[in-house]
Design a protein around this motif. Structure first.
Motif, PDB file in Angstrom:
ATOM      1  N   ASP A 139       0.833  -1.208   0.000  1.00 32.67           N
ATOM      2  CA  ASP A 139       0.000   0.000   0.000  1.00 32.67           C
ATOM      3  C   ASP A 139       0.866   1.257   0.000  1.00 32.67           C
ATOM      4  N   LYS A 140       1.959   1.220   0.756  1.00 38.13           N
ATOM      5  CA  LYS A 140       2.882   2.357   0.803  1.00 38.13           C
ATOM      6  C   LYS A 140       3.507   2.582  -0.582  1.00 38.13           C
ATOM      7  N   ILE A 141       3.935   1.485  -1.191  1.00 35.14           N
ATOM      8  CA  ILE A 141       4.567   1.564  -2.516  1.00 35.14           C
ATOM      9  C   ILE A 141       3.586   2.138  -3.540  1.00 35.14           C
ATOM     10  N   CYS A 142       2.362   1.605  -3.540  1.00 35.08           N
ATOM     11  CA  CYS A 142       1.354   2.054  -4.507  1.00 35.08           C
ATOM     12  C   CYS A 142       0.994   3.527  -4.293  1.00 35.08           C
ATOM     13  N   ALA A 143       0.993   3.956  -3.047  1.00 35.20           N
ATOM     14  CA  ALA A 143       0.671   5.354  -2.734  1.00 35.20           C
ATOM     15  C   ALA A 143       1.757   6.296  -3.248  1.00 35.20           C
ATOM     16  N   ARG A 144       2.975   5.781  -3.412  1.00 30.40           N
ATOM     17  CA  ARG A 144       4.099   6.604  -3.868  1.00 30.40           C
ATOM     18  C   ARG A 144       4.319   6.521  -5.387  1.00 30.40           C
ATOM     19  N   MET A 145       3.421   5.858  -6.086  1.00 30.16           N
ATOM     20  CA  MET A 145       3.568   5.744  -7.541  1.00 30.16           C
ATOM     21  C   MET A 145       3.466   7.120  -8.192  1.00 30.16           C
ATOM     22  N   PRO A 146       4.438   7.488  -9.036  1.00 27.36           N
ATOM     23  CA  PRO A 146       4.310   8.750  -9.772  1.00 27.36           C
ATOM     24  C   PRO A 146       3.112   8.674 -10.725  1.00 27.36           C
ATOM     25  N   LYS A 147       2.570   9.814 -11.071  1.00 27.61           N
ATOM     26  CA  LYS A 147       1.427   9.852 -11.977  1.00 27.61           C
ATOM     27  C   LYS A 147       1.781   9.171 -13.297  1.00 27.61           C
ATOM     28  N   GLY A 148       0.876   8.328 -13.761  1.00 22.53           N
ATOM     29  CA  GLY A 148       1.100   7.626 -15.020  1.00 22.53           C
ATOM     30  C   GLY A 148       1.873   6.333 -14.886  1.00 22.53           C
ATOM     31  N   ARG A 149       2.259   5.976 -13.662  1.00 22.44           N
ATOM     32  CA  ARG A 149       2.981   4.724 -13.429  1.00 22.44           C
ATOM     33  C   ARG A 149       2.141   3.807 -12.557  1.00 22.44           C
ATOM     34  N   GLU A 150       2.239   2.498 -12.824  1.00 24.63           N
ATOM     35  CA  GLU A 150       1.463   1.529 -12.050  1.00 24.63           C
ATOM     36  C   GLU A 150       2.331   0.444 -11.427  1.00 24.63           C
ATOM     37  N   LYS A 151       3.600   0.385 -11.816  1.00 33.68           N
ATOM     38  CA  LYS A 151       4.457  -0.714 -11.369  1.00 33.68           C
ATOM     39  C   LYS A 151       5.668  -0.214 -10.588  1.00 33.68           C
ATOM     40  N   PHE A 152       6.235  -1.133  -9.807  1.00 34.29           N
ATOM     41  CA  PHE A 152       7.453  -0.825  -9.060  1.00 34.29           C
ATOM     42  C   PHE A 152       8.525  -1.861  -9.374  1.00 34.29           C
ATOM     43  N   VAL A 153       9.751  -1.514  -9.024  1.00 37.38           N
ATOM     44  CA  VAL A 153      10.892  -2.415  -9.207  1.00 37.38           C
ATOM     45  C   VAL A 153      11.392  -2.801  -7.820  1.00 37.38           C
ATOM     46  N   CYS A 154      11.695  -4.067  -7.631  1.00 39.98           N
ATOM     47  CA  CYS A 154      12.183  -4.523  -6.327  1.00 39.98           C
ATOM     48  C   CYS A 154      13.562  -5.151  -6.458  1.00 39.98           C
TER      49      CYS A 154
END
Length: 254
Positions: A139-154
């Motif tokens: 939830d923390k990661i998703c809340a920090r997503m820049p606009k226009g982005r949906e994914k993160f890198v781990c």
């Protein structure tokens, strides 16, 4: 020469047309799926269309399968996160291990997360608390997503990992939450510094990873660690422990 260029232009236009048609089909399926899930669960009207699209993509645009997965997700969320979010006070033991960090963006603008497997202590907390920690982190990661982005890198760093850190039940629970409740959120997963012992646990977990997720996992050789990470992450955004410029920030401080 002119014919070749004209042919290339036609092919390009054809690909663009196909892409546009695929895009339109996808969004039309999002509309159909929204109607279906709202009929079954009126709370779905609060869900944005990008989330619905992620569930659709996770099931290869199969509306029936995606709708089933989504309705299960809504039911799970109500039961597991009744207050709408997990508070730090609910995961004190997990946060004390200081094993999850977030800082910087990769070259595609996706948030970078670093998880230290050698700091995971399954004997110091319950499986339920670990699952709450996973949800809290995602939830923390998703809340920090820049606009226009949906994914993160781990970056999963396994330096110092041993049998005392092995937690098959925890790994499978985390995998289930990621795949079934946060589909299409993981962009890439670098596994770095893996000891030989880790492969025993990996062989148990691997069959439970869906094919889409498997394609996102990269085991990085120690001698190629920095260049591999730099191929996806600028030095200015790379965590300082890997020779970059950014200090890591604990997930609870993000």
């Amino acid at each position: 020469m002119g014919t070749k260029m004209e042919s290339t232009g036609i092919e390009g236009a054809s690909e663009a047309q196909h892409s546009l048609e695929s895009h339109e089909i996808e969004w039309s399926k999002v509309g159909i799926m929204r109607a279906l899930i709202q009929r079954e669960d009126p709370s779905a009207k609060e869900i944005d269309e990008l989330m619905i699209r992620r569930f659709l993509r996770a099931r290869d645009l199969d509306i029936e399968k995606a709708s089933s997965l989504f309705l299960k997700y809504l039911s799970w969320r109500r039961a597991f996160v009744p207050n709408g979010s997990i508070s730090a006070s609910e995961i004190v033991n997990e946060l004390a291990h200081n094993k999850m960090f977030m800082q910087g963006l990769d070259k595609m603008g996706r948030p970078i997360v670093v998880a230290f497997g050698g700091r995971h202590k399954p004997t110091k907390g319950s499986l339920d608390e670990f699952k709450r920690f996973v949800v809290y982190s995602l939830d923390k990661i998703c809340a920090r997503m820049p606009k226009g982005r949906e994914k993160f890198v781990c970056i999963g760093d396994l330096e110092g990992w041993g049998f005392s850190n092995s937690d098959i039940h925890g790994y499978l629970a985390a995998l289930s939450i990621l795949q079934d409740c946060y589909p299409e959120r993981l962009g890439k997963f670098f596994i770095v510094n893996p000891p030989y012992l880790f492969m025993t646990a990996w062989k148990v977990v691997y069959p439970f990873i869906d094919n889409k997720t498997k394609k996102k996992i990269i085991f990085v050789e120690n001698k190629k660690l920095r260049p591999t990470l730099l191929s996806d992450i600028d030095e200015s955004q790379l965590p300082d422990i890997y020779g970059g410029k950014l200090p890591l920030v604990p997930i609870q401080e993000c």
